[in-house]
Design an enzyme around this catalytic site. Sequence first.
Site, mmCIF file in Angstrom:
data_model
loop_
_atom_site.group_PDB
_atom_site.id
_atom_site.type_symbol
_atom_site.label_atom_id
_atom_site.label_comp_id
_atom_site.label_asym_id
_atom_site.label_seq_id
_atom_site.Cartn_x
_atom_site.Cartn_y
_atom_site.Cartn_z
ATOM 1 N N ASP A 243 0.819 -1.161 -0.003
ATOM 2 C CA ASP A 243 -0.089 0.118 -0.102
ATOM 3 C C ASP A 243 0.752 1.203 -0.034
ATOM 4 O OD1 ASP A 243 -1.670 -2.249 0.390
ATOM 5 O OD2 ASP A 243 -2.742 -1.326 2.104
ATOM 6 N N GLU A 473 2.358 -9.545 11.532
ATOM 7 C CA GLU A 473 1.851 -9.025 10.060
ATOM 8 C C GLU A 473 3.331 -8.941 9.267
ATOM 9 O OE1 GLU A 473 -0.398 -5.706 10.040
ATOM 10 O OE2 GLU A 473 -0.872 -5.801 7.715
HETATM 11 C C1 GLC Z 1 -2.779 -4.447 4.030
HETATM 12 C C2 GLC Z 1 -1.761 -5.034 3.021
HETATM 13 C C3 GLC Z 1 -2.320 -5.891 2.109
HETATM 14 C C4 GLC Z 1 -3.205 -6.947 2.605
HETATM 15 C C5 GLC Z 1 -3.925 -6.441 3.661
HETATM 16 C C6 GLC Z 1 -4.845 -7.666 4.465
HETATM 17 O O1 GLC Z 1 -3.613 -3.681 3.326
HETATM 18 O O2 GLC Z 1 -0.856 -3.968 2.522
HETATM 19 O O3 GLC Z 1 -1.345 -6.398 1.308
HETATM 20 O O4 GLC Z 1 -3.882 -7.663 1.766
HETATM 21 O O5 GLC Z 1 -3.389 -5.499 4.500
HETATM 22 O O6 GLC Z 1 -3.699 -8.261 5.016
#
Ligand code: GLC
Length: 526
Positions: A243, A473
Amino acid sequence: MAGNDAPSSGGLVGPIPTTVSLASCPALEAKSILPPVRVFRSTSVENLNSTPKDRAYWRAKSLRRLFSMREPEEDLEGSARLPIVEESIECLRRNDYGGYTIPAHNLYPFQWNWDSAIVAAGWAVFDEARAWEEFEKLFSGQWEDGMVPSIIFHRPSTSYFPGPEIWGSPAAPSESTGITQPPVASVSARFLFEHTEHAELAEEQMADLFPKLLASHRWWYKARDPEKKGIVAILHPWESGMDNSPAWDAALQFPVDNLPPYERKDLQHVNACMRPTKETYDHYLTLLYRFKAENYYDSNKLYWVSPFRMTDLCTNSILFRANRDLRWLAIKLGKTDVVAEIDEWLERGFEGFKQLWDEDAGLFKCQDQLTGKLDDAATSAAFLPLFAGVASKEQAAKLAENLKQWLDKVPFGVPSTDPRDPRFEPLRYWRGPVWIIINWMIFNGLRHYGYDDLAQRIYDDSVALTSNAGLREYFDPQTGDGAGGELFSWTAAMCLAWLDRPSAIAIGHKMSGPKIHLDQEVSPPK
Ligand code: GLC
């Protein structure tokens, strides 16, 4: 139980994390790090003798298996990683909302596209039927034009912004977002199909899934490469899955619109110093509202009106690889009528990738399609053409050299941004932290090109990070600390499918009956 959002956790005990990582980031103390554990036996290097077809290396080589198929662990009790394997299985079960797996409680309470595709490979280790269900649910949200949205809002939740009432309206909440995410589905669907132990189930599932996968690839080319450049565009940073990568900074310089007031929910769960800034969020929302104004995300229009249009290396590498896997599936399923179409995507993709190579840097770069400029940011996506198998042998050598330099700068790789870049921030989301899913893709790509030692280093780092910090994460490349969400599904899936595959399969034996012997040749269903 976390409020109204959480379904039954299937009898598992223990609290679901509600608020995580509120320590102030700069004060996070460096912990003592476990020494890397070497548990992976590297296999012989493939013969890389050069051929006249070197430039088209990818045409001549089949891809390495996604996960190396090692023997199930015999001495389970003696395995130092046993607790993390058990925790990973428990994590997927806890995050199971009934046929789909949320990435993490509270922070991400819906079904995310590429998360699910990756998580399916984790489920497959101990419950193949459940793994296929992940695809069923994901593709239940596929749009008529073939797009698979980035998020499917199967049930309401108040813990995420922007939710269904923003993508749609409070009176008519949307069932999904109007944008997409990297198309990993064909890659992991092929893996499931190729290594299934339940051929009948796999054949049945694939008969249903294949046309949906094909429609999604067709959507990419129709909606995101209408000018037939061979590479597809992303129109929102969220579509890249990375992102707030620094690769989007320059392209996000357009003026923001007058936005309705909004309240971010992510900051209730994770410290602000780990998340994108307010300014970045204003740009995200400007794009969202502009796309909504185009007749609710009309795919035929967005490409032409978006002020943000990038060639993303992550998306394009995954799509290239996914095309190869879709082609493999087409042949296995006898759908040879679509092979020529897929070959054309691959041929054009190979040409398209050539424009993304920065010879001076020895790296691939993202490109701003509106200005034609290659972006100067060096991010971990630069190494993903190895996963695609689209890089030439010479490019692979330069990438490997670059990667070594990155790894020498931090104790734990692979950082999401070059640690020598002033934009590197070790704790902020995609601007520095290590993501295990990206490590896995780079590992796989390195092995494909014969760089087994470097692959091993990434594997060792990934084992050390998860041993030390758990199923977080993402991870700080300087200290090894975990960050962002806890009990994170795709990190758990990576432990099961990749890092701890032998132990996970051995546990899977106990849970769901005997599995195949991995020393035997695995043949796909006829
Ligand atoms: C965030 C990450 C994305 C992922 C999401 C859910 O938005 O940047 O890549 O899919 O979280 O984990």
